[in-house]
Motif scaffolding. Structure first.
Motif, short mmCIF file in Angstrom:
data_model
loop_
_atom_site.label_atom_id
_atom_site.label_comp_id
_atom_site.label_asym_id
_atom_site.label_seq_id
_atom_site.Cartn_x
_atom_site.Cartn_y
_atom_site.Cartn_z
N ALA A 67 0.81 -1.08 0.30
CA ALA A 67 -0.15 0.34 0.11
C ALA A 67 0.73 0.69 -0.26
N VAL A 68 1.83 1.22 0.70
CA VAL A 68 2.42 2.61 0.72
C VAL A 68 3.24 3.00 -0.66
N MET A 69 3.60 1.44 -1.31
CA MET A 69 4.47 1.55 -2.51
C MET A 69 3.17 2.30 -3.59
N PHE A 70 2.68 1.45 -3.50
CA PHE A 70 1.78 2.25 -4.35
C PHE A 70 0.72 3.54 -4.04
N TYR A 71 0.92 3.99 -2.82
CA TYR A 71 1.13 5.89 -3.02
C TYR A 71 1.70 6.48 -2.99
N ALA A 72 3.67 5.84 -3.11
CA ALA A 72 4.80 6.29 -3.18
C ALA A 72 5.01 6.68 -4.96
N LEU A 73 3.95 5.62 -5.44
CA LEU A 73 3.91 5.68 -6.96
C LEU A 73 3.00 6.52 -7.61
N ASN A 74 1.70 7.10 -7.27
CA ASN A 74 0.66 7.33 -6.97
C ASN A 74 1.54 9.42 -7.34
N ASN A 101 4.70 10.05 -7.26
CA ASN A 101 5.65 10.28 -8.28
C ASN A 101 7.14 10.33 -6.97
N LEU A 102 6.74 9.57 -5.70
CA LEU A 102 7.70 10.44 -4.75
C LEU A 102 8.67 8.37 -5.01
N GLN A 103 9.36 8.76 -5.99
CA GLN A 103 10.65 7.80 -6.11
C GLN A 103 10.99 7.21 -4.93
N THR A 104 12.16 8.02 -3.96
CA THR A 104 13.19 7.46 -3.51
C THR A 104 11.81 6.66 -1.97
N LEU A 105 10.45 7.43 -2.01
CA LEU A 105 9.73 6.16 -1.00
C LEU A 105 9.72 4.75 -1.48
N ALA A 106 9.10 4.72 -2.48
CA ALA A 106 8.71 3.52 -3.54
C ALA A 106 10.14 2.44 -3.66
N ARG A 107 11.07 3.40 -3.79
CA ARG A 107 12.42 1.84 -3.27
C ARG A 107 12.51 1.52 -2.65
N ILE A 108 12.25 2.33 -1.31
CA ILE A 108 12.66 2.47 -0.27
C ILE A 108 12.04 1.10 0.05
N THR A 109 10.50 1.13 -0.12
CA THR A 109 9.34 0.02 0.45
C THR A 109 9.95 -0.59 -0.35
#
Length: 135
Positions: free
Chosen positions: A45-52, A54-62
C-alpha cells in the motif's frame, strides 16, 4: 504481473510439499515469518501511494523493505538450518562454522582490504561527485 508473483509463491509451497518438506506448517508456526509477511503486505500500500504521488525515493525504500522482509521471513522459517540435506540432516549455523583461526584470518583480511579500498572510494567520490563549475 502480481498474479504471476502470487502463483510463483504458491508453487514454491506446493513443490516443497511434494518433496516432503512441510513449508506451509513451518511458515504459519513462525511468528517472524508471519510478521515479515504482514510488513511486506503493508509496504504494498505504501509503495502504491508513493508511485501515485511520484515519490520515487519512498517507492524504492518500500520495495527494499519488502525484499528484506521476504528474505528475513524465509530465514525465519529455515533457522537454524542453512541447507536441508536428505534424511533430516542439515547444515546449520552451528555445525558448519569454520575454525576460529580461519575466522580470525578472514577478519584480518577483510579489515585490511577495507583500509586499502575505503580511501580510494572516498577519493573517487570526492573527485566525481563534487559540484561542476558552470560552463
Amino acid at each position: 504481473r502480481s498474479i504471476v508473483t502470487v502463483i510463483s509463491g504458491m508453487l514454491v509451497f506446493i513443490a516443497a510439499a511434494m518433496e516432503g518438506h512441510s513449508l506451509t506448517a513451518a511458515f504459519f508456526n513462525s511468528t517472524l515469518s508471519l510478521s515479515c509477511l504482514f510488513l511486506a503486505a503493508i509496504m504494498i500500500a505504501v509503495m502504491f501511494y508513493a508511485l501515485n504521488r511520484n515519490l520515487q525515493t519512498l517507492a524504492r525504500i518500500t520495495v527494499g523493505v519488502q525484499v528484506t522482509a521476504v528474505v528475513i521471513g524465509w530465514f525465519g522459517i529455515q533457522y537454524p538450518s542453512m541447507i536441508n540435506l536428505h534424511e533430516n540432516q542439515a547444515l546449520t549455523f552451528y555445525n558448519s562454522k569454520a575454525p576460529d583461526a580461519t575466522l580470525y584470518q578472514l577478519l584480518v583480511a577483510l579489515l585490511t582490504g577495507l583500509l586499502l579500498i575505503l580511501p580510494a572510494f572516498l577519493f573517487l567520490f570526492r573527485v566525481f561527485k563534487r559540484d561542476k563549475p558552470p560552463v
